[in-house]
Design a protein around this motif. Sequence first.
Motif, mmCIF file in Angstrom:
data_model
loop_
_atom_site.group_PDB
_atom_site.id
_atom_site.type_symbol
_atom_site.label_atom_id
_atom_site.label_comp_id
_atom_site.label_asym_id
_atom_site.label_seq_id
_atom_site.Cartn_x
_atom_site.Cartn_y
_atom_site.Cartn_z
ATOM 1 N N LYS A 132 37.233 35.842 44.434
ATOM 2 C CA LYS A 132 36.049 36.689 44.215
ATOM 3 C C LYS A 132 36.375 37.843 43.274
ATOM 4 O O LYS A 132 35.607 38.139 42.353
ATOM 5 N N TRP A 133 37.511 38.494 43.485
ATOM 6 C CA TRP A 133 37.908 39.598 42.601
ATOM 7 C C TRP A 133 38.197 39.094 41.188
ATOM 8 O O TRP A 133 37.922 39.787 40.211
ATOM 9 N N LEU A 134 38.749 37.901 41.081
ATOM 10 C CA LEU A 134 39.022 37.332 39.766
ATOM 11 C C LEU A 134 37.722 37.083 39.002
ATOM 12 O O LEU A 134 37.611 37.428 37.823
ATOM 13 N N LEU A 135 36.728 36.517 39.671
ATOM 14 C CA LEU A 135 35.433 36.279 39.018
ATOM 15 C C LEU A 135 34.789 37.592 38.587
ATOM 16 O O LEU A 135 34.299 37.708 37.461
ATOM 17 N N CYS A 136 34.799 38.582 39.476
ATOM 18 C CA CYS A 136 34.242 39.899 39.111
ATOM 19 C C CYS A 136 35.011 40.509 37.946
ATOM 20 O O CYS A 136 34.414 41.065 37.021
ATOM 21 N N GLY A 137 36.334 40.388 38.002
ATOM 22 C CA GLY A 137 37.166 40.937 36.931
ATOM 23 C C GLY A 137 36.906 40.284 35.597
ATOM 24 O O GLY A 137 36.852 40.940 34.559
ATOM 25 N N CYS A 138 36.726 38.964 35.615
ATOM 26 C CA CYS A 138 36.446 38.240 34.365
ATOM 27 C C CYS A 138 35.075 38.609 33.794
ATOM 28 O O CYS A 138 34.920 38.747 32.582
ATOM 29 N N LEU A 139 34.084 38.770 34.669
ATOM 30 C CA LEU A 139 32.743 39.135 34.206
ATOM 31 C C LEU A 139 32.714 40.531 33.590
ATOM 32 O O LEU A 139 31.984 40.767 32.631
ATOM 33 N N CYS A 140 33.493 41.427 34.138
ATOM 34 C CA CYS A 140 33.478 42.824 33.667
ATOM 35 C C CYS A 140 34.601 43.138 32.691
ATOM 36 O O CYS A 140 34.740 44.272 32.249
ATOM 37 N N CYS A 141 35.410 42.150 32.351
ATOM 38 C CA CYS A 141 36.617 42.373 31.543
ATOM 39 C C CYS A 141 36.322 43.037 30.197
ATOM 40 O O CYS A 141 37.039 43.950 29.785
ATOM 41 N N CYS A 142 35.290 42.589 29.517
ATOM 42 C CA CYS A 142 34.978 43.156 28.191
ATOM 43 C C CYS A 142 34.559 44.625 28.298
ATOM 44 O O CYS A 142 34.933 45.441 27.463
ATOM 45 N N CYS A 143 33.787 44.947 29.323
ATOM 46 C CA CYS A 143 33.299 46.326 29.488
ATOM 47 C C CYS A 143 34.401 47.283 29.933
ATOM 48 O O CYS A 143 34.379 48.459 29.605
ATOM 49 N N THR A 144 35.373 46.770 30.686
ATOM 50 C CA THR A 144 36.412 47.652 31.241
ATOM 51 C C THR A 144 37.723 47.560 30.475
ATOM 52 O O THR A 144 38.728 48.125 30.905
ATOM 53 N N LEU A 145 37.726 46.845 29.361
ATOM 54 C CA LEU A 145 38.924 46.647 28.540
ATOM 55 C C LEU A 145 40.081 46.054 29.341
ATOM 56 O O LEU A 145 41.242 46.413 29.178
ATOM 57 N N GLY A 146 39.753 45.152 30.268
ATOM 58 C CA GLY A 146 40.770 44.463 31.057
ATOM 59 C C GLY A 146 41.165 45.145 32.351
ATOM 60 O O GLY A 146 41.865 44.553 33.165
ATOM 61 N N SER B 22 39.454 45.747 34.890
ATOM 62 C CA SER B 22 38.827 45.133 36.063
ATOM 63 C C SER B 22 39.670 43.990 36.630
ATOM 64 O O SER B 22 39.392 43.497 37.719
ATOM 65 N N LEU B 23 40.721 43.583 35.931
ATOM 66 C CA LEU B 23 41.598 42.531 36.440
ATOM 67 C C LEU B 23 42.754 43.074 37.274
ATOM 68 O O LEU B 23 43.459 42.315 37.933
ATOM 69 N N TRP B 24 42.941 44.398 37.286
ATOM 70 C CA TRP B 24 44.039 44.984 38.058
ATOM 71 C C TRP B 24 43.952 44.703 39.550
ATOM 72 O O TRP B 24 44.971 44.432 40.185
ATOM 73 N N PRO B 25 42.759 44.754 40.164
ATOM 74 C CA PRO B 25 42.711 44.418 41.598
ATOM 75 C C PRO B 25 43.225 43.009 41.898
ATOM 76 O O PRO B 25 43.884 42.786 42.912
ATOM 77 N N VAL B 26 42.964 42.073 40.992
ATOM 78 C CA VAL B 26 43.439 40.704 41.185
ATOM 79 C C VAL B 26 44.959 40.667 41.128
ATOM 80 O O VAL B 26 45.613 40.005 41.944
ATOM 81 N N VAL B 27 45.538 41.369 40.179
ATOM 82 C CA VAL B 27 46.999 41.420 40.049
ATOM 83 C C VAL B 27 47.612 41.988 41.326
ATOM 84 O O VAL B 27 48.578 41.436 41.868
ATOM 85 N N CYS B 28 47.040 43.069 41.824
ATOM 86 C CA CYS B 28 47.553 43.697 43.046
ATOM 87 C C CYS B 28 47.392 42.784 44.259
ATOM 88 O O CYS B 28 48.307 42.672 45.086
ATOM 89 N N LEU B 29 46.249 42.124 44.369
ATOM 90 C CA LEU B 29 46.030 41.209 45.488
ATOM 91 C C LEU B 29 46.988 40.019 45.429
ATOM 92 O O LEU B 29 47.487 39.563 46.456
ATOM 93 N N ASN B 30 47.244 39.517 44.222
ATOM 94 C CA ASN B 30 48.181 38.402 44.083
ATOM 95 C C ASN B 30 49.589 38.821 44.487
ATOM 96 O O ASN B 30 50.311 38.054 45.125
ATOM 97 N N LYS B 31 49.994 40.038 44.123
ATOM 98 C CA LYS B 31 51.306 40.540 44.530
ATOM 99 C C LYS B 31 51.380 40.678 46.043
ATOM 100 O O LYS B 31 52.384 40.337 46.655
ATOM 101 N N ARG B 32 50.295 41.159 46.643
ATOM 102 C CA ARG B 32 50.258 41.324 48.099
ATOM 103 C C ARG B 32 50.343 39.956 48.795
ATOM 104 O O ARG B 32 51.059 39.800 49.784
ATOM 105 N N THR B 33 49.642 38.973 48.272
ATOM 106 C CA THR B 33 49.697 37.620 48.844
ATOM 107 C C THR B 33 51.104 37.052 48.716
ATOM 108 O O THR B 33 51.640 36.479 49.669
ATOM 109 N N ARG B 34 51.710 37.220 47.555
ATOM 110 C CA ARG B 34 53.073 36.733 47.332
ATOM 111 C C ARG B 34 54.057 37.401 48.297
ATOM 112 O O ARG B 34 54.899 36.740 48.911
ATOM 113 N N ARG B 35 53.914 38.726 48.481
ATOM 114 C CA ARG B 35 54.780 39.446 49.426
ATOM 115 C C ARG B 35 54.561 38.961 50.854
ATOM 116 O O ARG B 35 55.516 38.850 51.626
ATOM 117 N N SER B 36 53.317 38.673 51.211
ATOM 118 C CA SER B 36 53.025 38.163 52.558
ATOM 119 C C SER B 36 53.717 36.820 52.792
ATOM 120 O O SER B 36 54.289 36.593 53.860
#
Length: 113
Positions: free
Chosen positions: A32-46, A48-62
């Motif tokens: 869900k965060w990835l889809l939101c990040g991709c939709l808003c990527c142009c407006c936020t200059l990328g 909006s993808l940081w939450p996905v990166v952080c969530l992926n790191k958290r999942t990997r650590r888990s």
Amino acid sequence: SALLLQVAPEEFKTSIGRVNACLRKNLPVNVKWLLCGCLCCCCTLGCSLWPVVCLNKRTRRSIQKLLEWENNRLYHKLGLHWKLSKRKCETSNMMEYVILIEFLPKYPIFRPD
């Protein structure tokens, strides 16, 4: 084949089930965060993808913590070590995470110093 001799099928199934349960819990939120990040990527200059990166790191650590717990609970006693490893996909240039099962070296504890 040596792995099958050392790990009971029920234990293997339980361990893999725990990993899959962790992924089932975390991946829908990440998508869900990835889809939101991709939709808003142009407006936020990328940004909006940081939450996905952080969530992926958290999942990997888990997953890493879960594998560490499984190792301490059972697999180190059997001379095995489970770990999460990053490798290149065979069919493309993308990277993927896999669970590696390694054999721990046996130390000769009865040999004199």
